[in-house]
Design an enzyme around this catalytic site. Structure first.
Site, PDB file in Angstrom:
ATOM      1  N   TYR A   1      -2.416  -7.579  16.624  1.00  0.00           N
ATOM      2  CA  TYR A   1      -2.679  -6.417  15.601  1.00  0.00           C
ATOM      3  C   TYR A   1      -3.613  -5.768  16.011  1.00  0.00           C
ATOM      4  O   TYR A   1      -3.346  -4.128  15.675  1.00  0.00           O
ATOM      5  CB  TYR A   1      -2.757  -7.505  14.319  1.00  0.00           C
TER       6      TYR A   1
ATOM      7  N   LYS B   1      -3.485  -1.547  16.548  1.00  0.00           N
ATOM      8  CA  LYS B   1      -3.928  -0.556  15.525  1.00  0.00           C
ATOM      9  C   LYS B   1      -5.224   0.242  16.207  1.00  0.00           C
ATOM     10  O   LYS B   1      -5.381   1.375  16.148  1.00  0.00           O
ATOM     11  CB  LYS B   1      -4.789  -1.248  14.420  1.00  0.00           C
TER      12      LYS B   1
ATOM     13  N   ASN C   1       2.643   4.576   7.726  1.00  0.00           N
ATOM     14  CA  ASN C   1       2.269   3.186   6.948  1.00  0.00           C
ATOM     15  C   ASN C   1       2.864   2.007   7.324  1.00  0.00           C
ATOM     16  O   ASN C   1       2.184   0.941   7.159  1.00  0.00           O
ATOM     17  CB  ASN C   1       2.334   3.215   5.359  1.00  0.00           C
TER      18      ASN C   1
ATOM     19  N   LEU D   1       0.983  -1.174  -0.010  1.00  0.00           N
ATOM     20  CA  LEU D   1      -0.135  -0.021   0.076  1.00  0.00           C
ATOM     21  C   LEU D   1       0.737   1.130  -0.040  1.00  0.00           C
ATOM     22  O   LEU D   1       0.592   2.154  -0.476  1.00  0.00           O
ATOM     23  CB  LEU D   1      -0.846   0.159   1.190  1.00  0.00           C
TER      24      LEU D   1
ATOM     25  N   ASP E   1      14.026   2.478   9.179  1.00  0.00           N
ATOM     26  CA  ASP E   1      13.491   1.471  10.116  1.00  0.00           C
ATOM     27  C   ASP E   1      12.822   2.205  11.450  1.00  0.00           C
ATOM     28  O   ASP E   1      13.502   2.909  12.200  1.00  0.00           O
ATOM     29  CB  ASP E   1      14.701   0.642  10.538  1.00  0.00           C
TER      30      ASP E   1
ATOM     31  N   THR F   1      -1.771  -7.920   0.025  1.00  0.00           N
ATOM     32  CA  THR F   1      -0.255  -7.521  -0.141  1.00  0.00           C
ATOM     33  C   THR F   1       0.375  -8.794   0.572  1.00  0.00           C
ATOM     34  O   THR F   1      -0.364  -9.738   1.212  1.00  0.00           O
ATOM     35  CB  THR F   1      -0.226  -6.311   0.718  1.00  0.00           C
TER      36      THR F   1
HETATM   37  N1  LIG Z   1      -3.104  -5.172   3.475  1.00  0.00           N
HETATM   38  C1  LIG Z   1      -4.344  -5.046   4.017  1.00  0.00           C
HETATM   39  O1  LIG Z   1      -5.425  -5.701   4.125  1.00  0.00           O
HETATM   40  C2  LIG Z   1      -4.224  -3.990   5.220  1.00  0.00           C
HETATM   41  C3  LIG Z   1      -5.419  -3.620   5.788  1.00  0.00           C
HETATM   42  C4  LIG Z   1      -5.753  -2.572   6.968  1.00  0.00           C
HETATM   43  C5  LIG Z   1      -4.398  -2.116   7.289  1.00  0.00           C
HETATM   44  N2  LIG Z   1      -3.247  -2.404   6.678  1.00  0.00           N
HETATM   45  C6  LIG Z   1      -2.014  -1.572   6.893  1.00  0.00           C
HETATM   46  O2  LIG Z   1      -1.500  -0.888   5.746  1.00  0.00           O
HETATM   47  C7  LIG Z   1       0.028  -0.920   6.156  1.00  0.00           C
HETATM   48  C8  LIG Z   1       0.591  -1.226   5.000  1.00  0.00           C
HETATM   49  O3  LIG Z   1       0.705  -2.594   4.834  1.00  0.00           O
HETATM   50  P1  LIG Z   1       0.554  -3.599   3.448  1.00  0.00           P
HETATM   51  O4  LIG Z   1      -0.456  -4.359   3.281  1.00  0.00           O
HETATM   52  O5  LIG Z   1       0.968  -2.727   2.425  1.00  0.00           O
HETATM   53  O6  LIG Z   1       1.711  -4.458   3.746  1.00  0.00           O
HETATM   54  P2  LIG Z   1       3.254  -4.985   3.082  1.00  0.00           P
HETATM   55  O7  LIG Z   1       3.183  -5.107   1.739  1.00  0.00           O
HETATM   56  O8  LIG Z   1       3.794  -6.055   4.022  1.00  0.00           O
HETATM   57  O9  LIG Z   1       4.138  -3.490   3.476  1.00  0.00           O
HETATM   58  C9  LIG Z   1       4.509  -3.112   4.658  1.00  0.00           C
HETATM   59  C10 LIG Z   1       5.629  -2.386   4.721  1.00  0.00           C
HETATM   60  O10 LIG Z   1       6.054  -1.895   6.017  1.00  0.00           O
HETATM   61  C11 LIG Z   1       7.507  -2.216   5.971  1.00  0.00           C
HETATM   62  N3  LIG Z   1       7.855  -2.464   7.542  1.00  0.00           N
HETATM   63  C12 LIG Z   1       7.723  -3.507   8.336  1.00  0.00           C
HETATM   64  N4  LIG Z   1       8.473  -3.302   9.514  1.00  0.00           N
HETATM   65  C13 LIG Z   1       9.106  -1.894   9.106  1.00  0.00           C
HETATM   66  C14 LIG Z   1      10.110  -1.370  10.060  1.00  0.00           C
HETATM   67  N5  LIG Z   1      10.494  -1.842  11.080  1.00  0.00           N
HETATM   68  N6  LIG Z   1      10.512  -0.134   9.635  1.00  0.00           N
HETATM   69  C15 LIG Z   1      10.242   0.241   8.281  1.00  0.00           C
HETATM   70  N7  LIG Z   1       9.497  -0.336   7.548  1.00  0.00           N
HETATM   71  C16 LIG Z   1       8.866  -1.138   7.951  1.00  0.00           C
HETATM   72  C17 LIG Z   1       7.815  -3.095   5.063  1.00  0.00           C
HETATM   73  O11 LIG Z   1       9.182  -3.462   4.658  1.00  0.00           O
HETATM   74  P3  LIG Z   1       9.887  -4.497   4.271  1.00  0.00           P
HETATM   75  O12 LIG Z   1       9.525  -4.896   2.807  1.00  0.00           O
HETATM   76  O13 LIG Z   1      11.201  -4.413   4.718  1.00  0.00           O
HETATM   77  O14 LIG Z   1       9.251  -5.818   5.115  1.00  0.00           O
HETATM   78  C18 LIG Z   1       6.932  -2.721   3.952  1.00  0.00           C
HETATM   79  O15 LIG Z   1       7.367  -1.838   2.988  1.00  0.00           O
HETATM   80  C19 LIG Z   1       0.269  -1.423   7.223  1.00  0.00           C
HETATM   81  O16 LIG Z   1       0.584  -0.617   8.437  1.00  0.00           O
HETATM   82  C20 LIG Z   1      -0.993  -2.325   7.381  1.00  0.00           C
HETATM   83  O17 LIG Z   1      -1.102  -2.849   8.977  1.00  0.00           O
HETATM   84  C21 LIG Z   1      -3.201  -3.168   5.907  1.00  0.00           C
END
Ligand SMILES: NC(=O)c1ccc[n+]([C@@H]2O[C@H](COP(=O)([O-])OP(=O)(O)OC[C@H]3O[C@@H](n4cnc5c(N)ncnc54)[C@H](OP(=O)(O)O)[C@@H]3O)[C@@H](O)[C@H]2O)c1
Length: 235
Positions: free
Chosen positions: A160, A164, A79, A13, A53, A193
């Site tokens: 989780y 949140k 994010n 995202l 990080d 994702t």
């Molecule tokens: N996907 C869903 O259905 C959904 C729904 C509601 C909310 N969200 C929220 O949306 C946000 C983005 O998630 P996503 O679905 O896009 O997941 P994703 O594809 O797994 O992306 C997560 C991102 O966060 C980074 N990250 C994790 N730990 C980190 C750290 N310590 N420092 C810096 N970066 C870090 C990851 O980096 P690496 O590549 O290095 O791991 C990646 O770039 C999150 O906050 C998630 O909780 C997602």
């Protein structure tokens, strides 16, 4: 010219949000905890890169210094997030969750938001139209998680949703403290994702929509709220 930082934007995202905001004319810094993954993503996007990080004070401070030296920040999108699953991809429920697991999730999802926001507050306070978007989740809604028959109610994980829900509270408290900023929490919706092994039913284009919308708020926009694409969500 609007300058925006998105944490965890090397994929998912965050990456899609960067793509959209660059198309809308923002100068975007993508945060990536891994330099190589970040460089590849920044090249594809035409974005600037900060290696960041969210669990590491020194890395966050260095990113703030870089962006300050380049001219400052208008929009911060917190994010970066993790869910933490069992090795076979299962959600960690109430019988299995431990304090250490909770700490790991909170370190990124909650303390990461506070660490980054605190470091960038001086820059945001110098912006003419500062905006913060905290990427929360529908699983943060106590109302939904406690209402039988909703997908949120069916989710058994503990760490989780608790992290949140805390992000939502942090959002409200920051919004009250800084009324000159637009500070909101958003629920992107269940999006395919790496976070959920691509089980989400939405595309990243759909999921990023509310993040982009709230990142583009003007000074008359809402603050201290919790939104999805349909509007306000119940806490
Ligand atoms: N996907 C869903 O259905 C959904 C729904 C509601 C909310 N969200 C929220 O949306 C946000 C983005 O998630 P996503 O679905 O896009 O997941 P994703 O594809 O797994 O992306 C997560 C991102 O966060 C980074 N990250 C994790 N730990 C980190 C750290 N310590 N420092 C810096 N970066 C870090 C990851 O980096 P690496 O590549 O290095 O791991 C990646 O770039 C999150 O906050 C998630 O909780 C997602």
């Amino acid at each position: 010219m609007t300058t925006t930082l998105i944490t965890g934007a090397n994929k998912g995202l965050g990456f899609e949000t960067a793509r959209r905001l660059i198309a809308a004319g923002h100068t975007v810094y993508i945060g990536s905890r891994d330099a190589d993954r970040g460089r590849r993503a920044a090249e594809r996007l035409g974005a600037r890169l900060v290696v960041l990080d969210v669990t590491d004070d020194a890395s966050v401070a260095a990113a703030a210094k870089t962006i300050e030296a380049d001219g400052g920040l208008d929009v911060l999108i917190n994010n970066a997030g993790i869910e933490e699953r069992t090795p076979d991809g299962g959600v960690i429920g109430a019988a299995e969750v431990t304090a250490d697991m909770m700490k790991k999730v909170f370190e990124t999802n909650v303390f990461g938001v506070v660490r980054v926001t605190h470091a960038f507050l001086p820059l945001l306070r110098r912006s003419a139209a500062p905006v913060v978007v905290n990427v929360s989740s529908g699983l943060a809604s106590l109302d939904r998680v406690s209402t039988p028959g909703t997908p949120m109610h069916a989710y058994p994980g503990v760490a989780y949703p608790a992290s949140k829900a805390t992000v939502n509270m942090v959002t409200v408290q920051y919004a009250k403290a800084f009324p000159e900023m637009r500070i909101n929490a958003v629920e992107p919706g269940y999006t395919a994702t790496d976070l959920n092994a691509h089980t989400g039913h939405q595309t990243v284009e759909e999921g990023a929509e509310i993040i982009v919308r709230m990142a583009r708020l003007g000074p008359d926009g809402p603050t201290g709220g919790y939104f999805d694409i349909e509007g306000t969500l119940p806490w």
